[in-house]
Design an enzyme around this catalytic site. Structure first.
Site, PDB file in Angstrom:
ATOM      1  N   ASP A  72       0.820  -1.206   0.000  1.00  0.00           N
ATOM      2  CA  ASP A  72       0.000   0.000   0.000  1.00  0.00           C
ATOM      3  C   ASP A  72       0.855   1.259   0.000  1.00  0.00           C
ATOM      4  OD1 ASP A  72       0.951  -0.392   2.598  1.00  0.00           O
ATOM      5  OD2 ASP A  72      -1.002  -0.817   3.453  1.00  0.00           O
ATOM      6  N   ASP A 141      -7.295  -2.588  14.258  1.00  0.00           N
ATOM      7  CA  ASP A 141      -8.666  -2.968  13.872  1.00  0.00           C
ATOM      8  C   ASP A 141      -8.675  -4.192  12.949  1.00  0.00           C
ATOM      9  OD1 ASP A 141      -7.702  -1.957  11.502  1.00  0.00           O
ATOM     10  OD2 ASP A 141      -9.193  -0.355  11.296  1.00  0.00           O
ATOM     11  N   HIS A 143      -7.024  -4.620  10.175  1.00  0.00           N
ATOM     12  CA  HIS A 143      -6.897  -4.394   8.723  1.00  0.00           C
ATOM     13  C   HIS A 143      -5.608  -4.978   8.172  1.00  0.00           C
ATOM     14  CE1 HIS A 143      -4.936  -0.236   9.576  1.00  0.00           C
ATOM     15  NE2 HIS A 143      -3.982  -0.991   9.081  1.00  0.00           N
ATOM     16  N   GLU A 148      -9.633  -1.679   5.346  1.00  0.00           N
ATOM     17  CA  GLU A 148     -10.280  -1.343   6.611  1.00  0.00           C
ATOM     18  C   GLU A 148     -11.514  -2.218   6.845  1.00  0.00           C
ATOM     19  OE1 GLU A 148      -8.669   0.314   8.525  1.00  0.00           O
ATOM     20  OE2 GLU A 148      -8.075   2.304   7.892  1.00  0.00           O
TER      21      GLU A 148
HETATM   22  C1  GLP Z   1      -0.517   0.553   8.312  1.00  0.00           C
HETATM   23  C2  GLP Z   1      -0.270  -0.250   7.056  1.00  0.00           C
HETATM   24  C3  GLP Z   1      -0.516  -1.729   7.293  1.00  0.00           C
HETATM   25  C4  GLP Z   1       0.222  -2.165   8.514  1.00  0.00           C
HETATM   26  C5  GLP Z   1      -0.290  -1.401   9.700  1.00  0.00           C
HETATM   27  C6  GLP Z   1       0.310  -1.827  11.015  1.00  0.00           C
HETATM   28  O1  GLP Z   1      -1.841   0.840   8.531  1.00  0.00           O
HETATM   29  N1  GLP Z   1      -1.073   0.163   5.973  1.00  0.00           N
HETATM   30  O2  GLP Z   1      -0.109  -2.447   6.149  1.00  0.00           O
HETATM   31  O3  GLP Z   1       0.072  -3.541   8.702  1.00  0.00           O
HETATM   32  O4  GLP Z   1       0.018  -0.044   9.466  1.00  0.00           O
HETATM   33  O5  GLP Z   1       1.343  -0.999  11.398  1.00  0.00           O
HETATM   34  P1  GLP Z   1       2.317  -1.312  12.597  1.00  0.00           P
HETATM   35  O6  GLP Z   1       3.074  -2.516  12.189  1.00  0.00           O
HETATM   36  O7  GLP Z   1       3.185  -0.106  12.687  1.00  0.00           O
HETATM   37  O8  GLP Z   1       1.485  -1.524  13.776  1.00  0.00           O
END
Ligand code: GLP
Length: 275
Positions: A72, A141, A143, A148
């Protein structure tokens, strides 16, 4: 679904990096038949990326014949913004390994034609022969990428609004100011991830424990997009102890027991017994 529980983030990272390295080595990738990786950003994969760099620097793996597709990217911030996922990937992984620049694929959040950009990404994944291993993380959440709650479990690469939960979680990278977090993103779909031959999701920390519980113990549900992993023939979650806080004692014991011979990260580098 496999669930590999490690004591802490450090061991989780080592396990995942060694597993990935072994998969790449066993695949013997060539320029004509590269190993295709899907990759995430965020804090969850940081330790894994540091370990992969270490394995590269020790001469254990090469990324010369590895092609990558990131999950993403934010919409509306420049590519060279300190918090863009382009910047993240080059600073935390690509600049430190021998990957060829032309083998790196990251969605362009500033593309003039978003639909065409997303379709071209799907087409390029297909042209590369599909993704061999999709590495991912999840938000609190549940995702997956930026899919989402409520995202179609059959979704493909597209633009997606970020919800408040995600903006709050990601505000730590934007001076703790929710209003600075971009409100939109381009993301691979849940269906895009599920098309990979294998999916490995890293889940770290107490704040992911509710999402882990839904993903592992509850049914497949679009409100917790991680739960789609239950439908994948080779879906695996590697988590730390802190993330297991909401699991039933029985669930925890079950996975600890069935994976007891596969928990040591050091064994993986010589193992043939992996998916
Ligand atoms: C963002 C990314 C996700 C990722 C998430 C978790 O929202 N788009 O792909 O998995 O963050 O982030 P973290 O690993 O910093 O908790």
């Amino acid at each position: 679904m496999r669930l590999i529980i490690q004591a802490n983030h450090e061991l989780t990272s080592k396990w995942v990096a060694n597993y990935m390295a072994r998969k790449i080595i066993l695949a013997r990738p060539t320029k004509e038949k590269p190993f295709v990786l899907g990759l995430p950003t965020g804090s969850s994969p940081l330790g894994t990326y540091a370990e992969l760099i270490r394995l590269y620097k020790s001469g254990i793996i090469s990324f010369q014949n590895v092609v990558t597709f990131n999950m993403d990217e934010y919409v509306g911030i420049p590519k060279d913004h300190p918090q863009s996922y382009h910047t993240f990937m080059w600073s935390n992984l690509f600049s430190h390994i021998d990957i060829r620049e032309e083998n790196v694929n990251i969605l362009n959040g500033n593309a003039p034609d978003i639909k065409a950009e997303c379709q071209a990404y799907e087409d390029k994944i297909k042209a590369a022969g599909g993704i061999d291993l999709f590495l991912g993380g999840i938000g609190p959440d549940g995702h997956l990428a930026f899919n989402e709650p409520g995202s179609s479990l059959a979704s493909r690469t597209r633009d997606k609004e970020l919800n408040l939960d995600t903006k709050i979680a990601n505000s730590r990278f934007f001076d703790n100011d929710v209003d600075q977090v971009p409100s939109s993103s381009l993301t691979v779909g849940v269906g895009t991830v599920m098309d990979a031959r294998e999916v490995l999701i890293i889940v770290n920390g107490f704040n992911k424990s509710r999402a882990l519980q839904h993903g592992v113990e509850e049914g497949v549900n679009h409100m917790w997009t991680i739960s789609a992993l239950q439908l994948h023939p080779r879906g695996m979650i590697v988590c730390d102890e802190a993330a297991t806080y909401e699991l039933k004692v029985g669930t925890y014991k079950h996975f600890k027991d069935i994976e007891k011979n596969h928990l040591d990260p050091d064994q993986l580098l010589n193992s043939d017994l992996i998916w």
